[in-house]
Write a protein that holds these residues in place. Structure first.
Motif, PDB file in Angstrom:
ATOM      1  N   ALA A 166      11.941  -2.530  -2.488  1.00  0.00           N
ATOM      2  CA  ALA A 166      10.545  -2.553  -1.862  1.00  0.00           C
ATOM      3  C   ALA A 166       9.906  -1.157  -1.624  1.00  0.00           C
ATOM      4  N   LEU A 167      10.733  -0.317  -1.774  1.00  0.00           N
ATOM      5  CA  LEU A 167      10.298   1.206  -1.561  1.00  0.00           C
ATOM      6  C   LEU A 167      10.200   2.107  -2.868  1.00  0.00           C
ATOM      7  N   PHE A 168       8.964   2.659  -2.998  1.00  0.00           N
ATOM      8  CA  PHE A 168       8.902   3.534  -4.334  1.00  0.00           C
ATOM      9  C   PHE A 168       8.240   4.965  -3.747  1.00  0.00           C
ATOM     10  N   ALA A 169       8.660   5.760  -4.488  1.00  0.00           N
ATOM     11  CA  ALA A 169       7.919   7.110  -4.210  1.00  0.00           C
ATOM     12  C   ALA A 169       7.699   7.953  -5.581  1.00  0.00           C
ATOM     13  N   ILE A 170       6.505   8.185  -5.560  1.00  0.00           N
ATOM     14  CA  ILE A 170       5.798   9.033  -6.709  1.00  0.00           C
ATOM     15  C   ILE A 170       5.171  10.318  -6.352  1.00  0.00           C
ATOM     16  N   GLN A 171       4.905  11.307  -7.308  1.00  0.00           N
ATOM     17  CA  GLN A 171       3.949  12.223  -6.793  1.00  0.00           C
ATOM     18  C   GLN A 171       2.621  11.813  -6.378  1.00  0.00           C
ATOM     19  N   HIS A 172       2.004  12.447  -5.306  1.00  0.00           N
ATOM     20  CA  HIS A 172       0.919  11.887  -4.855  1.00  0.00           C
ATOM     21  C   HIS A 172      -0.206  12.349  -5.749  1.00  0.00           C
ATOM     22  N   THR A 173      -0.078  13.783  -6.493  1.00  0.00           N
ATOM     23  CA  THR A 173      -1.099  14.308  -7.221  1.00  0.00           C
ATOM     24  C   THR A 173      -1.625  13.537  -8.468  1.00  0.00           C
ATOM     25  N   ASP A 174      -2.881  13.148  -8.683  1.00  0.00           N
ATOM     26  CA  ASP A 174      -3.125  12.390 -10.061  1.00  0.00           C
ATOM     27  C   ASP A 174      -3.175  13.598 -11.105  1.00  0.00           C
ATOM     28  N   PRO A 175      -2.403  13.482 -12.050  1.00  0.00           N
ATOM     29  CA  PRO A 175      -2.244  14.470 -13.091  1.00  0.00           C
ATOM     30  C   PRO A 175      -3.352  14.552 -13.828  1.00  0.00           C
TER      31      PRO A 175
ATOM     32  N   SER B 127       0.820  -1.342   0.094  1.00  0.00           N
ATOM     33  CA  SER B 127      -0.073  -0.011   0.037  1.00  0.00           C
ATOM     34  C   SER B 127       0.773   1.263   0.115  1.00  0.00           C
ATOM     35  N   GLY B 128       0.323   2.272  -0.231  1.00  0.00           N
ATOM     36  CA  GLY B 128       1.009   3.826   0.140  1.00  0.00           C
ATOM     37  C   GLY B 128       0.387   4.549   1.166  1.00  0.00           C
TER      38      GLY B 128
ATOM     39  N   THR C  27      -6.271  14.645 -12.680  1.00  0.00           N
ATOM     40  CA  THR C  27      -7.654  15.366 -11.964  1.00  0.00           C
ATOM     41  C   THR C  27      -7.031  16.450 -11.124  1.00  0.00           C
ATOM     42  N   GLY C  28      -5.913  16.502 -10.711  1.00  0.00           N
ATOM     43  CA  GLY C  28      -5.106  17.336  -9.953  1.00  0.00           C
ATOM     44  C   GLY C  28      -5.255  17.138  -8.360  1.00  0.00           C
ATOM     45  N   ALA C  29      -6.125  15.964  -8.045  1.00  0.00           N
ATOM     46  CA  ALA C  29      -6.357  15.592  -6.854  1.00  0.00           C
ATOM     47  C   ALA C  29      -5.303  14.604  -6.206  1.00  0.00           C
ATOM     48  N   ASN C  30      -4.789  14.778  -4.931  1.00  0.00           N
ATOM     49  CA  ASN C  30      -4.072  14.174  -4.169  1.00  0.00           C
ATOM     50  C   ASN C  30      -4.420  12.775  -3.660  1.00  0.00           C
ATOM     51  N   VAL C  31      -4.486  11.900  -4.525  1.00  0.00           N
ATOM     52  CA  VAL C  31      -5.011  10.391  -4.373  1.00  0.00           C
ATOM     53  C   VAL C  31      -4.072   9.415  -4.599  1.00  0.00           C
ATOM     54  N   LEU C  32      -3.010   9.267  -5.227  1.00  0.00           N
ATOM     55  CA  LEU C  32      -2.147   8.451  -5.734  1.00  0.00           C
ATOM     56  C   LEU C  32      -1.834   7.432  -4.601  1.00  0.00           C
ATOM     57  N   ALA C  33      -1.780   7.851  -3.261  1.00  0.00           N
ATOM     58  CA  ALA C  33      -1.224   6.901  -2.211  1.00  0.00           C
ATOM     59  C   ALA C  33      -2.390   6.143  -1.790  1.00  0.00           C
ATOM     60  N   ARG C  34      -3.643   6.502  -2.519  1.00  0.00           N
ATOM     61  CA  ARG C  34      -4.531   5.508  -1.986  1.00  0.00           C
ATOM     62  C   ARG C  34      -5.204   4.657  -3.026  1.00  0.00           C
TER      63      ARG C  34
END
Length: 120
Positions: free
Chosen positions: A42-51, A20-21, A53-60
Motif C-alpha cells: 500500500a506504500l510507495f515512495a518515488i522522487q518528488h521532482t518531475d524530471p 494520494s501522495g 520540468t525540475g519542479a517538485n510536484v509529483l506528490a501532488r
C-alpha cells in the motif's frame, strides 16, 4: 567516500492521505510518499521532482492504475510514472528514483542511501 543505507523516519501513518501522495524531505532530497490502501503493498515512495520540468510536484499528482501498474500522473505535463520502479510510461528513457518504504510502529520509514566518510 562510500554510501550506506539507513531507514529514515519521514512521517507518521496519520500524515498519509488515502489514494494520494505527500511530500517529505530526506537526506536524498524531496521524496513523494503515496498511500494506496486498496493495493498490496500500500506504500510507495518515488522522487518528488518531475524530471521533465525540475519542479517538485509529483506528490501532488493523481494516482491511478494503468493496465495493473500503479502510477502517478505528473500535475504539469501529465506523464505517468510507475510507483513500483519509477519508469515513465510515455517515455521509457526517463525514470525517477524509487525508495523502499515500510511502516514501523506508526512511523513511515524510507531506505535512503547516505554518504559516509568512513573507510571500510
Amino acid at each position: 567516500m562510500t554510501a550506506r543505507t539507513t531507514w529514515e523516519a519521514v512521517c507518521t501513518v496519520e500524515d498519509l492521505v488515502p489514494d494520494s501522495g505527500i511530500a517529505v524531505w530526506t537526506e536524498a532530497g524531496p521524496v513523494a510518499v503515496f498511500y494506496l490502501p486498496h493495493r498490496l503493498p500500500a506504500l510507495f515512495a518515488i522522487q518528488h521532482t518531475d524530471p521533465f520540468t525540475g519542479a517538485n510536484v509529483l506528490a501532488r499528482g493523481i494516482t491511478g492504475d494503468l493496465n495493473g501498474e500503479p502510477v502517478v500522473a505528473s500535475p504539469l505535463y501529465k506523464q505517468h510514472f510507475s510507483l513500483r520502479d519509477g519508469h515513465c510510461l510515455e517515455d521509457p528513457s526517463v525514470q525517477v528514483p524509487t525508495y523502499p518504504v515500510r511502516l514501523e510502529g506508526g512511523q513511515v520509514r524510507l531506505a535512503i542511501a547516505v554518504a559516509s566518510d568512513r573507510v571500510a
